[in-house]
Design a protein around this motif. Structure first.
Motif, PDB file in Angstrom:
ATOM      1  N   ILE A  80       0.789  -1.173   0.108  1.00 34.96           N
ATOM      2  CA  ILE A  80      -0.096  -0.016   0.202  1.00 34.96           C
ATOM      3  C   ILE A  80       0.773   1.245   0.255  1.00 34.96           C
ATOM      4  N   CYS A  81       1.739   1.205   0.817  1.00 36.51           N
ATOM      5  CA  CYS A  81       2.735   2.449   0.887  1.00 36.51           C
ATOM      6  C   CYS A  81       3.640   2.600  -0.526  1.00 36.51           C
ATOM      7  N   ARG A  82       4.045   1.627  -1.100  1.00 32.06           N
ATOM      8  CA  ARG A  82       4.993   1.625  -2.124  1.00 32.06           C
ATOM      9  C   ARG A  82       4.138   2.166  -3.126  1.00 32.06           C
ATOM     10  N   GLU A  83       2.855   1.812  -3.495  1.00 31.30           N
ATOM     11  CA  GLU A  83       2.036   2.120  -4.665  1.00 31.30           C
ATOM     12  C   GLU A  83       1.238   3.163  -4.315  1.00 31.30           C
ATOM     13  N   SER A  84       0.812   3.866  -2.967  1.00 32.78           N
ATOM     14  CA  SER A  84       0.036   4.775  -2.762  1.00 32.78           C
ATOM     15  C   SER A  84       0.414   6.327  -3.628  1.00 32.78           C
ATOM     16  N   PRO A  85      -0.479   7.026  -4.004  1.00 30.66           N
ATOM     17  CA  PRO A  85       0.036   8.426  -4.561  1.00 30.66           C
ATOM     18  C   PRO A  85       0.119   9.456  -3.533  1.00 30.66           C
ATOM     19  N   VAL A  86      -0.293   9.225  -2.241  1.00 26.02           N
ATOM     20  CA  VAL A  86      -0.027   9.884  -1.106  1.00 26.02           C
ATOM     21  C   VAL A  86       0.395   9.274   0.137  1.00 26.02           C
TER      22      VAL A  86
END
Length: 375
Positions: A80-86
């Protein structure tokens, strides 16, 4: 800061706070007030949670919080953190090890609740993990989960107890030479929240995250949050905010922006100024506004649009908006552009024409501001 030399009665003087980073988003200081929300998917389902994060980011969320109740959640957090835009804030309750795992997974911030995270030794371990992995921390004090000794001291949740809890845990962070933190003192009671926030604002220069916790349904919670958060923001208190609603997280983002827009503190998308309608209306104002909100949801450029049913207030409102339409008679109304009367238009062509005018003006504004942004 919202300053207006021509209309000083509209000025808001923001409290001076130091600035921290939540991922790549600055919080506090002179940074814009950040809008946050929280996912409500199963955090162990990385794809479902990430999809919701993306939806919230597209709606304007600057930061998204994800609950991490178990190891499955912190395992999914890496994706989630790697692919999140924010930036992602990991929400931690009870299990301090989840905070350590979340820091290792790439969270931009760890939200810990002093009332249930454990003893000082455990908090120190969380601080160490945050420092090692470049995380900030939010100390999240809630009226519903205050420490037992404070409840015994004060008899009930009260502003003094909430501020004392916050300051106790600020001291732990500062004693460990950790200063990348923000603070919240939330309650579901508007009066309790407001008093606690005023108290902590006076006691520290840390950035403040605003919220009326467990505010309620979309309608009731919006009103409650607007009253509580709006007054604090008007006083200059607040560096980030979340509107806590029993609703789609995207709605939380929209309401948060509307609160900030109403005070001139953030500007995003089309601000529609519309009348409640009455027997004088020259067209169906309510239906028209509903359609325009949907048709113009893709516009991110800050703009104002007035949709007024008759000539009592229509021309005056149109003078202060980028695009305006005022109802007239015989199935026709008047279009205003940049505050000036432009041309008459039949009601049956109104919606498509207004959408075109807004899109054209948005494109023009973006083209004019692009060179400034590049400098």
């Amino acid at each position: 800061m919202s300053l207006n030399a021509v209309r000083p009665w509209k000025n808001i003087y923001r409290r001076k706070s130091r600035q921290i980073m939540v991922g790549n988003v600055p919080v506090g200081g002179d940074a814009p007030i950040a809008v946050q929300t929280m996912t409500n998917t199963d955090s162990g389902d990385a794809r479902a949670t990430l999809n919701q994060v993306i939806e919230c980011a597209e709606a304007g969320a600057d930061i998204v919080r994800v609950s991490c109740p178990d190891e499955a959640a912190t395992a999914a957090l890496k994706t989630i953190c790697r692919e999140s835009p924010v930036p992602i804030v990991a929400d931690i309750h009870f299990h301090y090890k989840r905070a350590i795992e979340a820091a290792e997974a790439g969270a931009g911030c760890l939200r810990i609740n002093p009332g249930n995270i454990g003893d000082e030794k455990r908090v120190r371990e969380v601080i160490s993990a945050a420092r090692d992995h470049g995380c900030s921390i939010r100390i999240g004090v809630n009226a519903g989960s205050l420490e037992r000794d404070l409840l015994e001291k004060y008899g009930e949740p009260c502003p003094e107890a909430m501020v004392e809890s916050a300051l106790d845990h600020i001291k732990i962070l500062e004693d460990n030479d950790f200063h990348e933190f923000k603070i919240s003192v939330k309650a579901s009671d508007v009066f309790l929240s407001a008093a606690a926030y005023q108290g902590i604002a006076d006691a520290t220069d840390a950035p403040i995250h605003l919220g009326i916790t467990e505010a309620g349904s979309l309608n009731a919670g919006t009103v409650k949050s607007a009253v509580g958060l709006g007054n604090l923001l008007w006083m200059g208190i607040g560096d980030t905010l979340r509107v806590s609603l029993s609703a789609d997280p995207v709605e939380e983002v929209r309401v948060g922006y509307e609160i900030l827009k109403s005070l001139g503190l953030r500007h995003r998308g089309v601000n529609i100024i519309s009348c409640p309608s009455c027997a004088r209306q020259g067209f169906d104002v309510i239906k028209t506004v509903e359609i325009l909100e949907e048709r113009l949801a893709h516009i991110k450029t800050p703009m104002s649009l007035s949709i007024i049913g008759c000539v009592v207030n229509g021309p005056g409102e149109a003078l202060m908006t980028d695009v305006g339409f005022t109802g007239g008679g015989a199935g026709r109304g008047m279009v205003y552009l940049a505050g000036q009367k432009s041309h008459a238009l039949s009601n049956d062509r109104m919606i498509d024409h207004i959408v075109e005018q807004v899109e054209e003006r948005a494109a023009r504004i973006e083209a004019e501001t692009a060179p400034e942004a590049a400098e």
